[in-house]
Scaffold this motif. Sequence first.
Motif, PDB file in Angstrom:
ATOM      1  N   LEU A   1      54.082  40.871  -0.102  1.00 29.16           N
ATOM      2  CA  LEU A   1      52.700  40.371  -0.157  1.00 29.16           C
ATOM      3  C   LEU A   1      52.422  39.551   1.105  1.00 29.16           C
ATOM      4  CD1 LEU A   1      52.668  39.291  -3.921  1.00 29.16           C
ATOM      5  CD2 LEU A   1      51.631  41.344  -2.926  1.00 29.16           C
ATOM      6  N   ARG A   2      52.312  40.215   2.217  1.00 30.58           N
ATOM      7  CA  ARG A   2      52.272  39.541   3.515  1.00 30.58           C
ATOM      8  C   ARG A   2      51.012  38.717   3.736  1.00 30.58           C
ATOM      9  NH1 ARG A   2      56.609  41.622   6.468  1.00 30.58           N
ATOM     10  NH2 ARG A   2      58.119  42.189   4.866  1.00 30.58           N
ATOM     11  N   SER A   3      49.966  38.915   2.924  1.00 34.32           N
ATOM     12  CA  SER A   3      48.745  38.113   3.054  1.00 34.32           C
ATOM     13  C   SER A   3      48.767  36.886   2.145  1.00 34.32           C
ATOM     14  CB  SER A   3      47.505  38.960   2.732  1.00 34.32           C
ATOM     15  OG  SER A   3      47.385  40.054   3.611  1.00 34.32           O
ATOM     16  N   LEU A   4      49.814  36.743   1.323  1.00 30.76           N
ATOM     17  CA  LEU A   4      49.840  35.701   0.302  1.00 30.76           C
ATOM     18  C   LEU A   4      49.868  34.303   0.919  1.00 30.76           C
ATOM     19  CD1 LEU A   4      49.904  35.793  -2.812  1.00 30.76           C
ATOM     20  CD2 LEU A   4      52.360  35.357  -2.685  1.00 30.76           C
ATOM     21  N   ARG A   5      48.994  33.443   0.401  1.00 32.02           N
ATOM     22  CA  ARG A   5      48.913  32.061   0.869  1.00 32.02           C
ATOM     23  C   ARG A   5      49.318  31.067  -0.213  1.00 32.02           C
ATOM     24  NH1 ARG A   5      46.165  31.636   5.720  1.00 32.02           N
ATOM     25  NH2 ARG A   5      45.075  33.540   6.372  1.00 32.02           N
ATOM     26  N   HIS A   6      49.106  31.418  -1.478  1.00 31.19           N
ATOM     27  CA  HIS A   6      49.408  30.483  -2.564  1.00 31.19           C
ATOM     28  C   HIS A   6      50.171  31.218  -3.662  1.00 31.19           C
ATOM     29  CE1 HIS A   6      46.550  27.789  -0.613  1.00 31.19           C
ATOM     30  NE2 HIS A   6      45.691  28.802  -0.589  1.00 31.19           N
ATOM     31  N   LEU A   7      51.368  30.725  -3.976  1.00 33.09           N
ATOM     32  CA  LEU A   7      52.198  31.320  -5.022  1.00 33.09           C
ATOM     33  C   LEU A   7      52.597  30.220  -6.000  1.00 33.09           C
ATOM     34  CD1 LEU A   7      53.782  33.672  -6.232  1.00 33.09           C
ATOM     35  CD2 LEU A   7      55.651  33.154  -4.640  1.00 33.09           C
ATOM     36  N   ARG A   8      52.154  30.364  -7.248  1.00 33.91           N
ATOM     37  CA  ARG A   8      52.412  29.345  -8.269  1.00 33.91           C
ATOM     38  C   ARG A   8      53.221  29.962  -9.407  1.00 33.91           C
ATOM     39  NH1 ARG A   8      47.352  28.234  -6.061  1.00 33.91           N
ATOM     40  NH2 ARG A   8      47.168  26.099  -5.276  1.00 33.91           N
TER      41      ARG A   8
ATOM     42  N   ARG B   1      46.164  42.851   0.096  1.00 37.76           N
ATOM     43  CA  ARG B   1      45.197  41.809   0.452  1.00 37.76           C
ATOM     44  C   ARG B   1      45.362  40.533  -0.366  1.00 37.76           C
ATOM     45  NH1 ARG B   1      39.230  43.333   0.426  1.00 37.76           N
ATOM     46  NH2 ARG B   1      39.207  41.427   1.701  1.00 37.76           N
ATOM     47  N   LEU B   2      46.277  40.509  -1.320  1.00 37.39           N
ATOM     48  CA  LEU B   2      46.409  39.383  -2.238  1.00 37.39           C
ATOM     49  C   LEU B   2      46.770  38.092  -1.489  1.00 37.39           C
ATOM     50  CD1 LEU B   2      46.176  38.953  -5.319  1.00 37.39           C
ATOM     51  CD2 LEU B   2      48.675  39.021  -5.395  1.00 37.39           C
ATOM     52  N   GLN B   3      45.966  37.058  -1.709  1.00 43.45           N
ATOM     53  CA  GLN B   3      46.193  35.767  -1.062  1.00 43.45           C
ATOM     54  C   GLN B   3      46.643  34.683  -2.038  1.00 43.45           C
ATOM     55  OE1 GLN B   3      42.824  34.528   1.316  1.00 43.45           O
ATOM     56  NE2 GLN B   3      42.579  36.552   2.245  1.00 43.45           N
ATOM     57  N   SER B   4      46.321  34.827  -3.324  1.00 41.06           N
ATOM     58  CA  SER B   4      46.676  33.802  -4.306  1.00 41.06           C
ATOM     59  C   SER B   4      47.169  34.475  -5.582  1.00 41.06           C
ATOM     60  CB  SER B   4      45.469  32.909  -4.605  1.00 41.06           C
ATOM     61  OG  SER B   4      45.814  31.870  -5.490  1.00 41.06           O
ATOM     62  N   LEU B   5      48.389  34.099  -6.009  1.00 42.66           N
ATOM     63  CA  LEU B   5      48.976  34.644  -7.233  1.00 42.66           C
ATOM     64  C   LEU B   5      49.451  33.483  -8.096  1.00 42.66           C
ATOM     65  CD1 LEU B   5      50.043  36.981  -8.976  1.00 42.66           C
ATOM     66  CD2 LEU B   5      52.129  36.975  -7.572  1.00 42.66           C
ATOM     67  N   ASP B   6      48.880  33.373  -9.300  1.00 42.89           N
ATOM     68  CA  ASP B   6      49.238  32.294 -10.218  1.00 42.89           C
ATOM     69  C   ASP B   6      49.886  32.888 -11.468  1.00 42.89           C
ATOM     70  OD1 ASP B   6      49.475  30.085 -11.858  1.00 42.89           O
ATOM     71  OD2 ASP B   6      47.467  29.318 -11.428  1.00 42.89           O
ATOM     72  N   LEU B   7      51.201  32.660 -11.600  1.00 46.97           N
ATOM     73  CA  LEU B   7      51.963  33.109 -12.763  1.00 46.97           C
ATOM     74  C   LEU B   7      52.542  31.919 -13.511  1.00 46.97           C
ATOM     75  CD1 LEU B   7      53.722  36.113 -11.034  1.00 46.97           C
ATOM     76  CD2 LEU B   7      52.277  36.311 -13.064  1.00 46.97           C
TER      77      LEU B   7
END
Length: 371
Positions: A110-117, A89-95
């Motif tokens: 992560l098919r639900s991901l919308r924002h990857l930083r 369900r992960l939509q935003s991942l900030d690393l």
Amino acid sequence: MASELHETIFMAKQERHKNLFLNYRNLNHFPVELLKDDGLQFLERLYMKRNSLTTLPDNLAQKLPNLIELYLHSNNIVLIPEAIGNLARLQSLDLSSNALQLLCPEVGRLRSLRHLRLSNNQLKSLPPEIGDLQFLETLDVSMNQLVSLPDRLHRCSSLQHLSADHNLLSHVPRHLCRLARLTQLSMAANRLTFLPLDLGGSRELQFVFVDNNLYLKGLPSYLYNKVIGCSGCGVTPHGGDTDKEGQDEALSEALFGLPAEVKAVASEADNVVTLEELAMRTLHRLYHRQRCHPTDVTFPPPIPLPKSLLDLLQFPLGHCHRCTQAMFTVIYPKLFPLQHTALAGVHRRTTVSFVAYCCSSRCLRTFNLQG
């Protein structure tokens, strides 16, 4: 500090909090309290900014299965486990601002991901599997050590914002021109020498920032009337010359670093396109018609071609800025010096010009930047 942390997590479990803030806690390890028993099945947002974490637990998805947002900005994370791909369900991942040297391919799950930083890390490459993120809207890979972007990035059909400032990129993959929803592209402070001929052809793309690419001499004319950042580009001043010799010199500089696929740079006097180019254009029209009308039996059967040629037919080098004809090996360039455009008074520290790329001498003669 430990007792305070324990109490915070205990309260979150008791009251079934959806948001948990563990920023500035001086954490060296992921809190085991979050992973005990059934974990926090109801938690949706976990904030762990500015700690000292070096990795994530393998059972993160098992204990926190409903995470929608995970913020790990400013830690010391070197590696993220393959199990990260189980956060369905992960939509935003900030690393951002960690110590990542490698990004595992499982991120593509992560098919639900919308924002990857991922800005401000030590990444030298990105896994091709990023192209599987069809709902990805934001990708920030600024301040890394990337020398290229994945070719499959064009499959991120929802991508709107792409930032890759301060890397070691020498080119922009021309496949990115196919990103129909891309509205902002930022690739400042890289090693770009040219931009794809089609860049800016999409109406959605309105903001392009390529400042401080010292060897970038020309901008495709599709970018005219877009919001462009190009300060600090170019290393040889053009001056105000408008004579033929000055124009030729400026044009040769603007064409510096064209992609290797360009086998010929033609002029207005060249009225005949090479046989190789004509064959490629004919094949492209044929395959395009077959893709648009797969059930139409009047079309001849597809010609078996090697994969390298099929890839080229799917992604032409560019399209004529006058008639939109696909181009593969030869271009007809036309220079529009910066002092003749609206950017002249804005970017005084840049020496780039707009360059139109046409498919024939006829289109070259009739093309006008304003029209």
